[in-house]
Write an enzyme that holds these catalytic residues in place. Sequence first.
Site, PDB file in Angstrom:
ATOM      1  N   ASP A 343      64.931  63.053  32.469  1.00 26.44           N
ATOM      2  CA  ASP A 343      64.314  61.695  31.654  1.00 26.44           C
ATOM      3  C   ASP A 343      65.119  61.982  30.449  1.00 26.44           C
ATOM      4  O   ASP A 343      65.796  62.832  30.187  1.00 26.44           O
ATOM      5  CB  ASP A 343      63.112  61.868  31.663  1.00 26.44           C
ATOM      6  CG  ASP A 343      62.324  62.677  30.946  1.00 26.44           C
ATOM      7  OD1 ASP A 343      63.125  63.583  30.337  1.00 26.44           O
ATOM      8  OD2 ASP A 343      61.105  62.585  31.008  1.00 26.44           O
ATOM      9  N   ASP A 345      64.393  61.140  26.296  1.00 29.72           N
ATOM     10  CA  ASP A 345      63.356  60.876  25.055  1.00 29.72           C
ATOM     11  C   ASP A 345      64.213  60.543  23.882  1.00 29.72           C
ATOM     12  O   ASP A 345      65.089  61.036  23.523  1.00 29.72           O
ATOM     13  CB  ASP A 345      62.636  62.368  25.103  1.00 29.72           C
ATOM     14  CG  ASP A 345      61.994  62.629  26.241  1.00 29.72           C
ATOM     15  OD1 ASP A 345      61.569  61.740  27.094  1.00 29.72           O
ATOM     16  OD2 ASP A 345      61.752  63.944  26.535  1.00 29.72           O
ATOM     17  N   ASP A 433      61.496  57.863  27.724  1.00 28.93           N
ATOM     18  CA  ASP A 433      60.319  57.874  27.010  1.00 28.93           C
ATOM     19  C   ASP A 433      60.833  57.483  25.444  1.00 28.93           C
ATOM     20  O   ASP A 433      61.786  58.101  24.928  1.00 28.93           O
ATOM     21  CB  ASP A 433      59.816  59.175  26.745  1.00 28.93           C
ATOM     22  CG  ASP A 433      59.061  59.559  28.195  1.00 28.93           C
ATOM     23  OD1 ASP A 433      58.724  58.926  29.075  1.00 28.93           O
ATOM     24  OD2 ASP A 433      58.776  60.887  28.393  1.00 28.93           O
TER      25      ASP A 433
END
Length: 509
Positions: A343, A345, A433
């Site tokens: 992912d 961030d 995120d």
Amino acid sequence: MDPPRASHLSPRKKRPRQTGASMASSPQDIKFQDLVVFILEKKMGTTRRAFLMELARRKGFRVENELSDSVTHIVAENNSGSDVLEWLQVQKIQVSSQPELLDVSWLVECIGAGKPVEMTGKHQLVVRRDYSDSTNPGPPKTPPIAVQKISQYACQRRTTLNNCNQIFTDAFDILAENCEFRENEDSCVTFMRAASVLKSLPFTIISMKDTEGIPCLGSKVKGIIEEIIEDGESSEVKAVLNDERYQSFKLFTSVFGVGLKTSEKWFRMGFRTLSKVRSDKSLKFTRMQKAGFLYYEDLVSCVTRAEAEAVSVLVKEAVWAFLPDAFVTMTGGFRRGKKMGHDVDFLITSPGSTEDEEQLLQKVMNLWENKGLLLYYDLVESTFEKLRLPSRKVDALDHFQKCFLIFKLPRQRVDSDQSSWQEGKTWKAIRVDLVLCPYERRAFALLGWTGSRQFERDLRRYATHERKMILDNHALYDKTKRIFLKAESEEEIFAHLGLDYIEPWERNA
């Protein structure tokens, strides 16, 4: 609902063990074509020789099983150059070329560097003019390299992505993950610390003597290391990889929104595949889990740095549309120099604390929804309190406003190789995120969200046990003076703790 997991450990598929001529390096694995190595078994032993051959091949070196005219470098241990030549004569091996005769320390340094290193006098084996003269003792054996004292804390070690001991760290990562699945915290921490300290070593462990003086390596850990050195693999790791429970938990937790409790439930219900889980009408899924299944193929594929950079541009464009003075920083593994991740961030902060800032993430979500770039989001409101003491838990989550989302990244925005994309697709689902923190807490948040997980655990443990302080993503509190210590940068936090500053790319613990 299970919270999204902070990290995913991905054990490499183990190669089948090979013997004899079939062990020669395959052409596609060779990085250094002009260098051909032969490792002498004399005084080294079969097992150790095979172990070194495997390590060297993994780093892209061409290592031959048999000596031939193509060999450019002969590597030996506890042998002089005269000993090697004498062995060649006894074996009646004729070498038309003149290969370099080198001590095993040269090969170990090459393996550690991941490339050929310069040959110096300490590496070259000396040939005596009259090697048949038994009264000539030859050159003294090279003394073992002195190992500097290694700290038990990752925050006092510099750990880059150049891992010299991956065969061991992969094993301990798998064992730690299995303990995490079984909620055996003590054993999980033991294996995580072992993997962490081994990743920081500037040399490759090739014998048990190399483990002397290294912290975090208890008797159980050393037993596993010894087995890998002798057999090339760990029976305990092999058992874990073949364990039905581990395999099921590994599979279930790969779904966005599925944690240990849900995995336990599905396993107890007899599920072993995701297709069975998805088709069962009695199960109810959260919004996050539904999105996790819907975009599963994209989400389990790695995010490349090019994709992360493309997302970064779009995040900054959206944030600056509402808050032009905001600072947007990519954190996590990509800030630590990784080329791949699961992912992306981002930490967002602004010098001006206004109501606009409090509504920023929702405005960004609305903008992306209108543009068709948002596939899913979960906005978590801030519960941050300025006067709250930092958490004593080493794995505590922060209380900042944050958003867990799945972003629809258009293909044309990625300026690089797109081989991982599904054929015919014009976009890819990416996990993102976003974290919004007060400007005066940006240094603590940046330090916490950069990671790695073990680095942060040890940093907080060090603050508590060595400095009588409490550190988390919000603040640093001095228990002796009973005051909060302010910091404008990560460097100032390290200084408060009496630590040398560790660059982000050296925090891959």
